[in-house]
Design a protein around this motif. Structure first.
Motif, PDB file in Angstrom:
ATOM      1  N   UNK A  42       9.763  31.503 -18.447  1.00 53.14           N
ATOM      2  CA  UNK A  42      10.892  32.420 -18.560  1.00 53.14           C
ATOM      3  C   UNK A  42      10.452  33.799 -19.034  1.00 53.14           C
ATOM      4  N   UNK A  43       9.505  33.824 -19.972  1.00 50.62           N
ATOM      5  CA  UNK A  43       8.986  35.109 -20.446  1.00 50.62           C
ATOM      6  C   UNK A  43       8.022  35.622 -19.382  1.00 50.62           C
ATOM      7  N   UNK A  44       8.341  36.678 -18.761  1.00 48.64           N
ATOM      8  CA  UNK A  44       7.473  37.251 -17.742  1.00 48.64           C
ATOM      9  C   UNK A  44       7.812  36.829 -16.333  1.00 48.64           C
ATOM     10  N   UNK A  45       8.863  36.017 -16.182  1.00 45.83           N
ATOM     11  CA  UNK A  45       9.303  35.599 -14.849  1.00 45.83           C
ATOM     12  C   UNK A  45       8.159  35.043 -14.014  1.00 45.83           C
ATOM     13  N   UNK A  46       7.464  34.071 -14.557  1.00 45.81           N
ATOM     14  CA  UNK A  46       6.322  33.467 -13.874  1.00 45.81           C
ATOM     15  C   UNK A  46       6.790  32.271 -13.052  1.00 45.81           C
ATOM     16  N   UNK A  47       6.043  31.979 -11.996  1.00 48.44           N
ATOM     17  CA  UNK A  47       6.397  30.898 -11.090  1.00 48.44           C
ATOM     18  C   UNK A  47       5.267  29.879 -11.008  1.00 48.44           C
ATOM     19  N   UNK A  48       5.643  28.633 -10.835  1.00 49.82           N
ATOM     20  CA  UNK A  48       4.675  27.579 -10.536  1.00 49.82           C
ATOM     21  C   UNK A  48       5.082  26.986  -9.201  1.00 49.82           C
ATOM     22  N   UNK A  49       4.118  26.875  -8.315  1.00 46.46           N
ATOM     23  CA  UNK A  49       4.362  26.293  -6.996  1.00 46.46           C
ATOM     24  C   UNK A  49       3.314  25.248  -6.707  1.00 46.46           C
ATOM     25  N   UNK A  50       3.455  24.599  -5.594  1.00 46.56           N
ATOM     26  CA  UNK A  50       2.498  23.574  -5.236  1.00 46.56           C
ATOM     27  C   UNK A  50       2.337  23.437  -3.747  1.00 46.56           C
ATOM     28  N   UNK A  51       1.183  22.942  -3.359  1.00 45.56           N
ATOM     29  CA  UNK A  51       0.883  22.721  -1.963  1.00 45.56           C
ATOM     30  C   UNK A  51      -0.265  21.726  -1.880  1.00 45.56           C
ATOM     31  N   UNK A  52      -0.271  20.939  -0.827  1.00 49.46           N
ATOM     32  CA  UNK A  52      -1.420  20.055  -0.636  1.00 49.46           C
ATOM     33  C   UNK A  52      -2.614  20.837  -0.084  1.00 49.46           C
ATOM     34  N   UNK A  53      -2.340  22.056   0.398  1.00 56.13           N
ATOM     35  CA  UNK A  53      -3.402  22.959   0.847  1.00 56.13           C
ATOM     36  C   UNK A  53      -3.031  24.367   0.413  1.00 56.13           C
ATOM     37  N   UNK A  54      -3.980  25.266   0.385  1.00 58.93           N
ATOM     38  CA  UNK A  54      -3.690  26.661   0.089  1.00 58.93           C
ATOM     39  C   UNK A  54      -3.085  27.334   1.311  1.00 58.93           C
ATOM     40  N   UNK A  55      -2.422  28.458   1.116  1.00 62.69           N
ATOM     41  CA  UNK A  55      -1.865  29.218   2.218  1.00 62.69           C
ATOM     42  C   UNK A  55      -2.946  30.004   2.944  1.00 62.69           C
ATOM     43  N   UNK A  56      -2.545  30.708   3.984  1.00 61.86           N
ATOM     44  CA  UNK A  56      -3.507  31.484   4.778  1.00 61.86           C
ATOM     45  C   UNK A  56      -4.203  32.554   3.946  1.00 61.86           C
TER      46      UNK A  56
END
Length: 111
Positions: A42-56
Motif C-alpha cells: 500500500x505504501x508506494x503503490x507497489x504491485x506483485x504479479x505472477x507468471x509461469x514464464x517472463x513476458x517478452x
C-alpha cells in the motif's frame, strides 16, 4: 523496474527496494505459501504479479544481459520422439540441462 524471483525469499526486503509504482513478478511457483503483509504494498503503490514464464520485455532483457556477459545456455537437444522419456526424466529429477526439442530435424525427417 521489475524483479523476477523463482524461489522462497522474504518478500518485505524485496518490496522495500522497489520504487514507488514498482512491480515484483513471481516466476514459477514457490515451494511454500508466501507471507505477504499488505502495508509495504500500500505504501508506494507497489504491485506483485505472477507468471509461469517472463513476458517478452523481461525475456529480451535476460537475453541481452546474457549476450553482453557471454552467458550461454547448457541444453540437451532431443528429437521429438524422445519427449515422453524426457518427461519421465523430469519427474525423476534426472535432468542436468534444459531440454530443447529439435523440431527442424523432426520436420525434415517427416517429408
Amino acid at each position: 523496474m521489475a524483479f523476477l524471483i523463482r524461489s522462497v525469499h522474504p518478500l518485505v526486503p524485496l518490496l522495500d527496494i522497489i520504487k514507488p509504482h514498482g512491480k515484483l513478478i513471481m516466476v514459477a511457483a514457490p515451494e511454500k505459501p508466501l507471507e505477504l503483509p499488505a502495508s509495504p504494498l500500500l505504501q508506494g503503490r507497489k504491485l506483485i504479479g505472477g507468471s509461469s514464464i517472463g513476458g517478452l520485455k523481461e525475456t529480451q532483457e535476460m537475453i541481452d544481459f546474457a549476450a553482453k556477459h557471454g552467458v550461454i545456455p547448457e541444453v540437451e537437444i532431443i528429437p521429438i520422439d524422445y519427449v515422453n522419456t524426457a518427461i519421465e526424466r523430469l519427474e525423476k529429477a534426472d535432468v542436468k540441462y534444459r531440454f530443447v526439442i529439435d523440431v527442424e530435424k523432426t520436420m525434415k525427417a517427416s517429408f
